[in-house]
Scaffold this active site. Structure first.
Site, PDB file in Angstrom:
ATOM      1  N   HIS A 111       0.835  -1.210   0.000  1.00 12.34           N
ATOM      2  CA  HIS A 111       0.000   0.000   0.000  1.00 12.34           C
ATOM      3  C   HIS A 111       0.866   1.255   0.000  1.00 12.34           C
ATOM      4  O   HIS A 111       0.732   2.131  -0.860  1.00 12.34           O
ATOM      5  CB  HIS A 111      -0.919  -0.017   1.227  1.00 12.34           C
ATOM      6  CG  HIS A 111      -1.775   1.198   1.358  1.00 12.34           C
ATOM      7  ND1 HIS A 111      -3.091   1.219   0.974  1.00 12.34           N
ATOM      8  CD2 HIS A 111      -1.499   2.453   1.805  1.00 12.34           C
ATOM      9  CE1 HIS A 111      -3.592   2.429   1.183  1.00 12.34           C
ATOM     10  NE2 HIS A 111      -2.640   3.196   1.685  1.00 12.34           N
ATOM     11  N   GLU A 112       1.768   1.324   0.955  1.00 17.15           N
ATOM     12  CA  GLU A 112       2.601   2.531   1.059  1.00 17.15           C
ATOM     13  C   GLU A 112       3.500   2.676  -0.163  1.00 17.15           C
ATOM     14  O   GLU A 112       3.785   3.782  -0.607  1.00 17.15           O
ATOM     15  CB  GLU A 112       3.430   2.506   2.344  1.00 17.15           C
ATOM     16  CG  GLU A 112       2.596   2.552   3.619  1.00 17.15           C
ATOM     17  CD  GLU A 112       1.557   3.673   3.649  1.00 17.15           C
ATOM     18  OE1 GLU A 112       1.810   4.744   3.049  1.00 17.15           O
ATOM     19  OE2 GLU A 112       0.486   3.468   4.251  1.00 17.15           O
ATOM     20  N   HIS A 123       1.693   4.458  -2.864  1.00 15.59           N
ATOM     21  CA  HIS A 123       1.802   5.913  -2.685  1.00 15.59           C
ATOM     22  C   HIS A 123       3.193   6.391  -3.142  1.00 15.59           C
ATOM     23  O   HIS A 123       3.338   7.431  -3.770  1.00 15.59           O
ATOM     24  CB  HIS A 123       1.662   6.293  -1.213  1.00 15.59           C
ATOM     25  CG  HIS A 123       0.260   6.268  -0.681  1.00 15.59           C
ATOM     26  ND1 HIS A 123      -0.774   6.943  -1.279  1.00 15.59           N
ATOM     27  CD2 HIS A 123      -0.268   5.686   0.437  1.00 15.59           C
ATOM     28  CE1 HIS A 123      -1.885   6.761  -0.548  1.00 15.59           C
ATOM     29  NE2 HIS A 123      -1.600   5.999   0.481  1.00 15.59           N
ATOM     30  N   HIS A 134       3.418   6.721  -6.749  1.00 15.79           N
ATOM     31  CA  HIS A 134       2.653   7.900  -7.180  1.00 15.79           C
ATOM     32  C   HIS A 134       3.535   9.151  -7.065  1.00 15.79           C
ATOM     33  O   HIS A 134       3.449  10.063  -7.888  1.00 15.79           O
ATOM     34  CB  HIS A 134       1.411   8.018  -6.300  1.00 15.79           C
ATOM     35  CG  HIS A 134       0.313   8.861  -6.843  1.00 15.79           C
ATOM     36  ND1 HIS A 134      -0.727   9.294  -6.060  1.00 15.79           N
ATOM     37  CD2 HIS A 134       0.080   9.369  -8.075  1.00 15.79           C
ATOM     38  CE1 HIS A 134      -1.557  10.030  -6.797  1.00 15.79           C
ATOM     39  NE2 HIS A 134      -1.088  10.080  -8.025  1.00 15.79           N
TER      40      HIS A 134
END
Ligand code: ZN
Length: 683
Positions: free
Chosen positions: A473-474, A477, A480
């Protein structure tokens, strides 16, 4: 202090212009902040004084201004989150109000706003490209939302409200950290550790060693330790103690009590919204989101809630059955849930976390992250042990793209330790854009923080499936931020609308569950054997078990968040209010909720997720629908789909309206069904 001796004000000359972490002391921050704020004010005065009044002299110059202040702030907030000390916390308390006042003064600068407003009025006639149009609109909206249109007394009051909110939100977060650091349960002998698998005992021993209690075992309020303890400990009384300490964070009477703080934050937010012409704070918050209105948020939450409670009830039946089979007849309490869920998981799906963990060594899972990023986006991660950050456990990686050119730096900080806040998050020391002084490219420096319990020296750190998802998940990010390819700082990376920001992160979690990825990377740390096929099958079968519980806990928190922020009247007692909202919804007490208001940091340690906890679910509708594109293509690494994903999602930042960029990726709007199916809420 002589500015020349302050490493924060010197040129950052380390490779990648990393800060001189070793040289920075807490006492450097105040003078550095003050100098950087002065410099920023001078830059803004120059914008106002520039007679050209065009896109370049106003919008581009504003986007470029405050670079020094931004990088010092970024470093400061990273340190206070990941490696704080009493001295840094003191600086944090001391600087919260002046920094908030500075940023508020920027947003309230009437002559500066006139310049921006003037360009905004004339934007259609200025021959700007789509990204530049978007920049003007976003920048203008930032000012309007911060009260730039207010005048006289209202303007002053607004500034005072914002400044006070900054102090209160800082105190709120520090109180939670205090209660987390303050608590520990010592397991005095082997009997007290009954039920705990080896990895939990190791983590408890490490937590003790971190507190100078070598040779003993303690359970702290580090999230992974709490959840492991609640899952495995045979001692119901100890589980209850730990559970009460965990859910009681922020609620202890005395100087660290968050109840009066939250009450005041809520009152000030109501006032803030009213000053800006909104009926309630939720309306103000949602005006800058994809959802736009409370109705659309409630429609999603209601739809999910009514499916989640029956799903939770089906799971409870399985737990009660397991309790009966074990001859246990007490009431199923919240501190029992994870324990019995684990029993069901083991008997029904034969999924034993301690059997799985040896296949999920942290190092191997980090390799899996990098491999997925390479196969999807052509990225390469090169470990640079010569680059030092703020703690020896932080690993630095140079990131290069398909053509071999370096595109940024990635810092990976995976372990929990004293002085680091709980949870997992992505942050940046620098953002990608092409608007650096002299028109150059700014290379991103992106951080991922996790809170895994570190294994003793010489042994591999083993992750749970939940940890693996968090890691992915991290990293989503992080990608991104790293893959951002935009012209302007304001539109870079994760600086997108907040109900869009979890799309790239949650989407990346899907690859953590792909067979192909598991087969390649989930290997036994000692034998190198791949994860056996039967375990992969069981993981897949077990995936939906527990979704009712998780969905109820999450949605309950999101409902409380919306309810508390759409209220027009004062909330005198947040604890009673929370209980009332949950009772009205028929929320099952044995499920609990992800965050109670007294320690709900999303809501009260800043305003980023206030009336915005729903965004994870909103983004999940998008990520589940987006992943379907790979399913439809029949390949989790399908090249054309990955190329569209890079072009329209991971590299776009906020340079395009999110609904439009999503449609460009998918060729249509997102639908709800894939999310409901993934959660097992429909068949
Ligand atoms: Zn996230």
């Amino acid at each position: 202090m002589d500015a020349a001796l302050n490493p924060l004000l010197a040129d950052w000359s380390a490779p990648h212009a990393l800060p001189a972490f070793d040289a920075v002391r807490p006492e450097h921050f105040r003078p550095a902040f003050e100098a950087a704020m002065r410099e920023h004010r001078a830059e803004l005065a120059a914008i106002v004084a520039d007679p050209r009044r065009n896109f370049e002299s106003v919008i581009v110059a504003f986007d470029r201004s405050g670079e020094r202040l931004a990088r010092i702030e970024a470093l400061f907030y990273n340190l206070t989150a990941s490696a704080t000390t009493a001295a840094l916390q003191a600086v944090q308390r001391e600087m919260a109000a002046p920094l908030a006042a500075h940023w508020n003064a920027v947003r309230q600068d009437a002559s500066l706003f006139r310049c921006i407003d003037d360009i905004w009025q004339r934007r259609r006639g200025l021959e700007l490209d789509a990204e530049q149009q978007r920049l003007v609109e976003r920048m203008h909206q930032d000012f309007v939302r911060a009260g730039a249109r207010l005048e006289g007394e209202q303007r002053e009051r607004y500034a005072a409200v914002v400044q006070r909110l900054a102090e209160l939100t800082t105190a709120f977060g520090q109180n939670v950290l205090h209660d987390e650091s303050d608590y520990m349960l010592e397991l005095r002998d082997d009997a007290a550790a009954a039920g705990l698998p080896r990895f939990v005992r190791d983590a408890a021993a490490q937590a003790a060693a971190d507190r100078d209690l070598s040779g003993r075992m303690v359970i702290t309020l580090s999230r992974s330790l709490v959840l492991s303890f609640l899952t495995f400990s045979h001692h119901r009384d100890l589980r209850e103690q730990v559970w009460r300490a965990w859910v009681g964070r922020g609620e202890r009477p005395g100087e660290h009590d968050n109840r009066p703080i939250a009450r005041e934050i809520l009152a000030l937010r109501r006032e803030q919204a009213a000053l800006l012409g909104h009926a309630c704070y939720a309306d103000h918050a949602l005006a800058d989101t994809m959802a736009l209105t409370r109705e659309r948020v409630w429609a999603l939450l209601d739809e999910v809630w009514q499916r989640a409670v029956p799903a939770w009830e089906r799971e409870r039946e399985l737990l009660l059955e397991a309790m009966r089979a074990a001859g246990v007849d007490h009431v199923l309490q919240p501190w029992d849930w994870r324990y019995w869920a684990e029993q069901v998981r083991q008997s029904r799906y034969a999924l034993d976390e301690s059997e799985l963990k040896p296949y999920f060594a942290l190092d191997a899972m980090v390799r899996a992250l990098f491999d997925c990023a390479q196969r999807l986006f052509g990225l390469h991660f090169t470990h640079r042990p010569d680059l030092h950050a703020y703690h020896p456990d932080v690993h630095a990686y140079e990131v290069s793209g398909q053509d071999g050119a370096v595109i940024g730096l990635f810092l990976h900080d995976n372990f929990s330790r004293p002085g680091k806040r709980s949870g997992a998050w992505m942050s940046a020391l620098r953002w990608q854009h092409r608007n650096a002084a002299g028109g150059g490219r700014s290379q991103p420096i992106i951080l991922n923080n996790n809170n895994f319990a570190k294994a003793p020296p010489g042994e591999p750190t083993l992750l749970s499936l939940d940890d693996v998802r968090t890691l992915f998940h991290e990293f989503g990010h992080g990608l991104h931020g790293l893959l951002s390819d935009v012209g302007y700082n304001r539109l870079s990376g994760t600086k997108v609308l907040r109900d869009f920001v979890e799309l790239p992160s949650q989407l990346f979690e899907h690859w953590a569950q792909e067979r192909e990825v598991l087969q390649r990377h989930a290997r036994h740390h000692a034998t190198g054997e791949p994860l056996p096929q039967h375990l992969i099958e069981r993981i897949e079968a077990a995936r939906r078990f527990g979704q009712g519980y998780e969905t109820v806990r999450y949605t309950a928190s999101a409902i409380v968040d919306m309810a508390v922020h759409e209220r027009c009247e004062p909330v005198d007692d947040i604890v009673a209010f929370e209980a009332e909202v949950l009772a009205r919804r028929g929320a099952p007490p044995a499920a609990g909720l992800n965050h109670r208001l007294v320690h709900f940091q999303h809501l009260f340690s800043g305003s980023g997720y206030a009336a915005g906890y729903y965004v994870y679910l909103w983004a999940e509708v998008l990520d589940a629908d987006a992943y379907e594109a790979f399913v439809e293509a029949g390949d989790p690494f399908d090249a054309p789909t990955a190329a569209r994903l890079l072009q329209h999602i991971y590299s776009r930042g906020d340079s395009v309206e999110p609904g439009a960029t999503y449609r460009a990726f998918r060729g249509r709007e997102a639908t709800l069904e894939p999310m409901l199916r993934d959660r097992g809420l429909i068949n």
